[in-house]
Design a protein around this motif. Structure first.
Motif, PDB file in Angstrom:
ATOM      1  N   ARG A   1       0.871  -1.172   0.000  1.00 35.71           N
ATOM      2  CA  ARG A   1       0.000   0.000   0.000  1.00 35.71           C
ATOM      3  C   ARG A   1       0.907   1.220   0.000  1.00 35.71           C
ATOM      4  NH1 ARG A   1      -3.108   3.385   3.757  1.00 35.71           N
ATOM      5  NH2 ARG A   1      -2.054   2.460   5.534  1.00 35.71           N
ATOM      6  N   LEU A   2       0.618   2.149  -0.897  1.00 35.12           N
ATOM      7  CA  LEU A   2       1.394   3.383  -0.993  1.00 35.12           C
ATOM      8  C   LEU A   2       0.491   4.532  -0.595  1.00 35.12           C
ATOM      9  CD1 LEU A   2       2.740   2.115  -4.294  1.00 35.12           C
ATOM     10  CD2 LEU A   2       4.295   2.812  -2.483  1.00 35.12           C
ATOM     11  N   TYR A   3       0.973   5.380   0.302  1.00 36.98           N
ATOM     12  CA  TYR A   3       0.150   6.482   0.789  1.00 36.98           C
ATOM     13  C   TYR A   3       1.058   7.584   1.328  1.00 36.98           C
ATOM     14  CZ  TYR A   3       1.177   4.433   5.358  1.00 36.98           C
ATOM     15  OH  TYR A   3       1.826   3.938   6.468  1.00 36.98           O
ATOM     16  N   PHE A   4       0.497   8.766   1.516  1.00 37.38           N
ATOM     17  CA  PHE A   4       1.260   9.865   2.094  1.00 37.38           C
ATOM     18  C   PHE A   4       0.955  10.009   3.573  1.00 37.38           C
ATOM     19  CE2 PHE A   4       2.159  11.364  -2.188  1.00 37.38           C
ATOM     20  CZ  PHE A   4       3.455  11.846  -2.032  1.00 37.38           C
ATOM     21  N   LYS A   5       2.005  10.285   4.331  1.00 37.99           N
ATOM     22  CA  LYS A   5       1.885  10.625   5.746  1.00 37.99           C
ATOM     23  C   LYS A   5       2.677  11.915   5.866  1.00 37.99           C
ATOM     24  CE  LYS A   5       3.209   8.602  10.177  1.00 37.99           C
ATOM     25  NZ  LYS A   5       3.799   7.395  10.746  1.00 37.99           N
ATOM     26  N   GLY A   6       1.967  13.026   6.007  1.00 37.50           N
ATOM     27  CA  GLY A   6       2.640  14.313   5.908  1.00 37.50           C
ATOM     28  C   GLY A   6       3.128  14.476   4.479  1.00 37.50           C
ATOM     29  N   ARG A   7       4.406  14.822   4.309  1.00 39.45           N
ATOM     30  CA  ARG A   7       4.970  14.952   2.962  1.00 39.45           C
ATOM     31  C   ARG A   7       5.798  13.728   2.580  1.00 39.45           C
ATOM     32  NH1 ARG A   7       5.011  20.334   0.857  1.00 39.45           N
ATOM     33  NH2 ARG A   7       6.862  19.856  -0.329  1.00 39.45           N
ATOM     34  N   SER A   8       5.665  12.668   3.343  1.00 38.09           N
ATOM     35  CA  SER A   8       6.440  11.456   3.077  1.00 38.09           C
ATOM     36  C   SER A   8       5.593  10.416   2.362  1.00 38.09           C
ATOM     37  CB  SER A   8       6.947  10.853   4.391  1.00 38.09           C
ATOM     38  OG  SER A   8       7.838  11.739   5.018  1.00 38.09           O
ATOM     39  N   LEU A   9       6.163   9.860   1.271  1.00 37.59           N
ATOM     40  CA  LEU A   9       5.506   8.742   0.602  1.00 37.59           C
ATOM     41  C   LEU A   9       5.857   7.498   1.408  1.00 37.59           C
ATOM     42  CD1 LEU A   9       3.855   7.642  -1.830  1.00 37.59           C
ATOM     43  CD2 LEU A   9       6.064   7.135  -2.892  1.00 37.59           C
ATOM     44  N   MET A  10       4.839   6.826   1.886  1.00 34.24           N
ATOM     45  CA  MET A  10       5.030   5.639   2.709  1.00 34.24           C
ATOM     46  C   MET A  10       4.694   4.389   1.901  1.00 34.24           C
ATOM     47  SD  MET A  10       5.835   7.110   5.563  1.00 34.24           S
ATOM     48  CE  MET A  10       5.742   5.785   6.777  1.00 34.24           C
ATOM     49  N   MET A  11       5.343   3.299   2.238  1.00 30.62           N
ATOM     50  CA  MET A  11       5.001   2.013   1.642  1.00 30.62           C
ATOM     51  C   MET A  11       4.774   1.039   2.787  1.00 30.62           C
ATOM     52  SD  MET A  11       6.996  -0.173  -1.217  1.00 30.62           S
ATOM     53  CE  MET A  11       7.214  -1.930  -1.033  1.00 30.62           C
ATOM     54  N   GLU A  12       3.650   0.361   2.739  1.00 35.88           N
ATOM     55  CA  GLU A  12       3.352  -0.684   3.704  1.00 35.88           C
ATOM     56  C   GLU A  12       3.359  -1.998   2.932  1.00 35.88           C
ATOM     57  OE1 GLU A  12       0.007  -1.585   7.060  1.00 35.88           O
ATOM     58  OE2 GLU A  12      -0.708  -0.912   5.123  1.00 35.88           O
ATOM     59  N   ALA A  13       4.232  -2.901   3.320  1.00 38.28           N
ATOM     60  CA  ALA A  13       4.299  -4.212   2.672  1.00 38.28           C
ATOM     61  C   ALA A  13       3.703  -5.239   3.624  1.00 38.28           C
ATOM     62  CB  ALA A  13       5.751  -4.571   2.365  1.00 38.28           C
ATOM     63  N   SER A  14       2.833  -6.082   3.097  1.00 40.27           N
ATOM     64  CA  SER A  14       2.199  -7.123   3.919  1.00 40.27           C
ATOM     65  C   SER A  14       2.430  -8.492   3.299  1.00 40.27           C
ATOM     66  CB  SER A  14       0.686  -6.888   4.019  1.00 40.27           C
ATOM     67  OG  SER A  14       0.432  -5.644   4.615  1.00 40.27           O
ATOM     68  N   PHE A  15       2.821  -9.423   4.142  1.00 43.00           N
ATOM     69  CA  PHE A  15       2.983 -10.819   3.729  1.00 43.00           C
ATOM     70  C   PHE A  15       2.276 -11.690   4.742  1.00 43.00           C
ATOM     71  CE2 PHE A  15       6.834  -8.800   2.018  1.00 43.00           C
ATOM     72  CZ  PHE A  15       6.743  -9.185   0.690  1.00 43.00           C
ATOM     73  N   LEU A  16       1.319 -12.494   4.290  1.00 37.75           N
ATOM     74  CA  LEU A  16       0.617 -13.441   5.146  1.00 37.75           C
ATOM     75  C   LEU A  16       0.161 -12.814   6.456  1.00 37.75           C
ATOM     76  CD1 LEU A  16       2.883 -16.568   4.556  1.00 37.75           C
ATOM     77  CD2 LEU A  16       0.681 -16.062   3.502  1.00 37.75           C
ATOM     78  N   GLY A  17      -0.395 -11.618   6.364  1.00 40.06           N
ATOM     79  CA  GLY A  17      -0.951 -10.971   7.550  1.00 40.06           C
ATOM     80  C   GLY A  17       0.026 -10.165   8.383  1.00 40.06           C
ATOM     81  N   LYS A  18       1.344 -10.279   8.111  1.00 36.78           N
ATOM     82  CA  LYS A  18       2.322  -9.455   8.828  1.00 36.78           C
ATOM     83  C   LYS A  18       2.655  -8.270   7.934  1.00 36.78           C
ATOM     84  CE  LYS A  18       4.524 -13.329  11.180  1.00 36.78           C
ATOM     85  NZ  LYS A  18       5.759 -14.081  11.385  1.00 36.78           N
ATOM     86  N   SER A  19       2.801  -7.084   8.548  1.00 34.97           N
ATOM     87  CA  SER A  19       3.116  -5.939   7.706  1.00 34.97           C
ATOM     88  C   SER A  19       4.133  -5.019   8.359  1.00 34.97           C
ATOM     89  CB  SER A  19       1.849  -5.166   7.357  1.00 34.97           C
ATOM     90  OG  SER A  19       1.302  -4.574   8.509  1.00 34.97           O
ATOM     91  N   THR A  20       4.801  -4.243   7.524  1.00 33.66           N
ATOM     92  CA  THR A  20       5.726  -3.221   7.982  1.00 33.66           C
ATOM     93  C   THR A  20       5.556  -1.998   7.097  1.00 33.66           C
ATOM     94  OG1 THR A  20       8.027  -2.727   8.533  1.00 33.66           O
ATOM     95  CG2 THR A  20       7.671  -3.971   6.516  1.00 33.66           C
ATOM     96  N   SER A  21       5.726  -0.825   7.687  1.00 37.34           N
ATOM     97  CA  SER A  21       5.639   0.426   6.931  1.00 37.34           C
ATOM     98  C   SER A  21       6.939   1.188   7.054  1.00 37.34           C
ATOM     99  CB  SER A  21       4.520   1.318   7.509  1.00 37.34           C
ATOM    100  OG  SER A  21       3.295   0.682   7.393  1.00 37.34           O
ATOM    101  N   PHE A  22       7.291   1.904   6.015  1.00 34.26           N
ATOM    102  CA  PHE A  22       8.495   2.729   6.059  1.00 34.26           C
ATOM    103  C   PHE A  22       8.354   3.860   5.065  1.00 34.26           C
ATOM    104  CE2 PHE A  22       9.099  -0.787   3.218  1.00 34.26           C
ATOM    105  CZ  PHE A  22       9.494  -0.161   2.048  1.00 34.26           C
ATOM    106  N   THR A  23       9.201   4.860   5.208  1.00 38.64           N
ATOM    107  CA  THR A  23       9.221   6.006   4.319  1.00 38.64           C
ATOM    108  C   THR A  23      10.020   5.668   3.070  1.00 38.64           C
ATOM    109  OG1 THR A  23       9.141   7.472   6.223  1.00 38.64           O
ATOM    110  CG2 THR A  23       9.843   8.456   4.132  1.00 38.64           C
ATOM    111  N   VAL A  24       9.423   5.848   1.896  1.00 42.62           N
ATOM    112  CA  VAL A  24      10.148   5.646   0.644  1.00 42.62           C
ATOM    113  C   VAL A  24      10.959   6.915   0.369  1.00 42.62           C
ATOM    114  CG1 VAL A  24       9.953   5.148  -1.824  1.00 42.62           C
ATOM    115  CG2 VAL A  24       8.348   4.105  -0.225  1.00 42.62           C
ATOM    116  N   PHE A  25      10.318   8.077   0.429  1.00 42.88           N
ATOM    117  CA  PHE A  25      11.000   9.362   0.331  1.00 42.88           C
ATOM    118  C   PHE A  25      10.080  10.470   0.814  1.00 42.88           C
ATOM    119  CE2 PHE A  25       9.521   8.477  -4.076  1.00 42.88           C
ATOM    120  CZ  PHE A  25       8.576   9.496  -4.207  1.00 42.88           C
ATOM    121  N   THR A  26      10.650  11.642   1.022  1.00 43.90           N
ATOM    122  CA  THR A  26       9.886  12.790   1.493  1.00 43.90           C
ATOM    123  C   THR A  26       9.978  13.912   0.460  1.00 43.90           C
ATOM    124  OG1 THR A  26      10.324  12.187   3.777  1.00 43.90           O
ATOM    125  CG2 THR A  26       9.647  14.450   3.383  1.00 43.90           C
ATOM    126  N   LEU A  27       8.856  14.515   0.166  1.00 46.80           N
ATOM    127  CA  LEU A  27       8.823  15.614  -0.812  1.00 46.80           C
ATOM    128  C   LEU A  27       9.266  16.912  -0.149  1.00 46.80           C
ATOM    129  CD1 LEU A  27       5.440  14.947  -2.631  1.00 46.80           C
ATOM    130  CD2 LEU A  27       7.721  14.404  -3.433  1.00 46.80           C
TER     131      LEU A  27
END
Length: 136
Positions: free
Chosen positions: A110-136
């Motif tokens: 899932r790709l979404y913005f949090k503030g000015r940061s593009l975030m990516m949330e990756a999920s595998f078999l119900g476990k997920s992690t989110s991190f900042t891809v980059f900030t505008l």
């Protein structure tokens, strides 16, 4: 294309199941997180278009700074099968939940913005992690 709707790619549910069988989920998240931190500084010096490899994922797209939006295609590299398009979408600061690509119960991003940061949330078999891809 509605900003919150993703267009489908050639990544199938069978591919998703194959992917999670071939990876160690814990190691996957550790790799994703460290790679994202290393690459999050690229926006400061790079042009407005990008081609990022984040472990098994590849994000290719461009930033529209006037609209504060990112149009991108997401690919996944599946061992032995090669690269498959998960889909494409446009995510903007105002697009709320962003876009979801893949299969939520198996393998998805899932790709979404949090503030000015593009975030990516990756999920595998119900476990997920989110991190900042980059900030505008």
């Amino acid at each position: 294309l509605h900003p919150d709707l993703a267009s489908a790619g050639d990544f199938t549910e069978e591919d998703a199941k194959l992917l999670v069988q071939m990876i160690d989920v814990e190691k996957a998240f550790a790799k994703l997180d460290s790679q994202a931190k290393a690459q999050s500084t690229f926006m400061a010096t790079a042009s407005k278009c990008f081609d990022l490899n984040l472990w098994v994922f590849r994000l290719v797209g461009c930033v529209d700074t006037s609209k504060l939006a990112v149009s991108l295609k997401a690919y996944v590299k599946i061992p032995l099968l090669g690269s498959k398009l998960m889909g494409s979408c446009t995510v903007s600061l105002s697009s709320g939940p962003g876009c979801l690509l893949g299969y939520p119960k198996v393998a998805s991003i899932r790709l979404y913005f949090k503030g000015r940061s593009l975030m990516m949330e990756a999920s595998f078999l119900g476990k997920s992690t989110s991190f900042t891809v980059f900030t505008l």
